[in-house]
Write a protein that holds these residues in place. Sequence first.
Motif, PDB file in Angstrom:
ATOM      1  N   LEU A   9       0.833  -1.202   0.000  1.00 28.35           N
ATOM      2  CA  LEU A   9       0.000   0.000   0.000  1.00 28.35           C
ATOM      3  C   LEU A   9       0.871   1.258   0.000  1.00 28.35           C
ATOM      4  O   LEU A   9       0.638   2.196  -0.762  1.00 28.35           O
ATOM      5  N   ILE A  10       1.891   1.261   0.826  1.00 31.36           N
ATOM      6  CA  ILE A  10       2.810   2.404   0.883  1.00 31.36           C
ATOM      7  C   ILE A  10       3.543   2.555  -0.439  1.00 31.36           C
ATOM      8  O   ILE A  10       3.731   3.672  -0.930  1.00 31.36           O
ATOM      9  N   ALA A  11       3.952   1.436  -1.037  1.00 28.48           N
ATOM     10  CA  ALA A  11       4.636   1.491  -2.337  1.00 28.48           C
ATOM     11  C   ALA A  11       3.716   2.097  -3.396  1.00 28.48           C
ATOM     12  O   ALA A  11       4.161   2.884  -4.238  1.00 28.48           O
ATOM     13  N   GLY A  12       2.418   1.751  -3.355  1.00 25.99           N
ATOM     14  CA  GLY A  12       1.461   2.318  -4.304  1.00 25.99           C
ATOM     15  C   GLY A  12       1.315   3.817  -4.136  1.00 25.99           C
ATOM     16  O   GLY A  12       1.268   4.571  -5.124  1.00 25.99           O
ATOM     17  N   MET A  13       1.255   4.279  -2.890  1.00 23.60           N
ATOM     18  CA  MET A  13       1.150   5.719  -2.630  1.00 23.60           C
ATOM     19  C   MET A  13       2.435   6.436  -3.044  1.00 23.60           C
ATOM     20  O   MET A  13       2.400   7.528  -3.601  1.00 23.60           O
ATOM     21  N   ALA A  14       3.587   5.795  -2.759  1.00 22.62           N
ATOM     22  CA  ALA A  14       4.867   6.396  -3.132  1.00 22.62           C
ATOM     23  C   ALA A  14       4.963   6.532  -4.641  1.00 22.62           C
ATOM     24  O   ALA A  14       5.469   7.546  -5.149  1.00 22.62           O
ATOM     25  N   LYS A  16       2.539   7.039  -6.748  1.00 26.32           N
ATOM     26  CA  LYS A  16       1.724   8.188  -7.152  1.00 26.32           C
ATOM     27  C   LYS A  16       2.450   9.508  -6.902  1.00 26.32           C
ATOM     28  O   LYS A  16       2.180  10.500  -7.561  1.00 26.32           O
ATOM     29  N   LEU A  17       3.363   9.506  -5.950  1.00 24.58           N
ATOM     30  CA  LEU A  17       4.152  10.701  -5.650  1.00 24.58           C
ATOM     31  C   LEU A  17       5.441  10.755  -6.470  1.00 24.58           C
ATOM     32  O   LEU A  17       6.247  11.669  -6.305  1.00 24.58           O
ATOM     33  N   GLY A  18       5.644   9.747  -7.315  1.00 21.66           N
ATOM     34  CA  GLY A  18       6.823   9.727  -8.161  1.00 21.66           C
ATOM     35  C   GLY A  18       8.037   9.082  -7.533  1.00 21.66           C
ATOM     36  O   GLY A  18       9.154   9.241  -8.019  1.00 21.66           O
ATOM     37  N   VAL A  19       7.837   8.354  -6.430  1.00 19.05           N
ATOM     38  CA  VAL A  19       8.934   7.671  -5.747  1.00 19.05           C
ATOM     39  C   VAL A  19       8.742   6.173  -5.947  1.00 19.05           C
ATOM     40  O   VAL A  19       7.686   5.629  -5.646  1.00 19.05           O
ATOM     41  N   GLU A  20       9.790   5.524  -6.458  1.00 16.81           N
ATOM     42  CA  GLU A  20       9.687   4.092  -6.703  1.00 16.81           C
ATOM     43  C   GLU A  20      10.421   3.332  -5.599  1.00 16.81           C
ATOM     44  O   GLU A  20      11.592   3.609  -5.320  1.00 16.81           O
TER      45      GLU A  20
END
Length: 70
Positions: A9-14, A16-20
């Motif tokens: 979930l955190i990876a998905g939000m990251a 969206k913020l442009g952080v992989e």
Amino acid sequence: MTEETAVQLIAGMAEKLGVEIDAAEELEQARAAQQKQREDDVFRQPPAAEVEAPAAMEEVPPAATARADG
């Protein structure tokens, strides 16, 4: 919620913020850090099965007997 789901979930939000981030790697690193912290803990209660009696406790002297004359 499992740890795996939370990290995904955190990876998905990251994302969206442009952080992989690699969710599996992040979870592995977090677990390793947690294990190291446990190992570095100052006091850890040993499991009861691993506790050994001190040498002095293993040799119990015979009970004292009262003298008849005294």
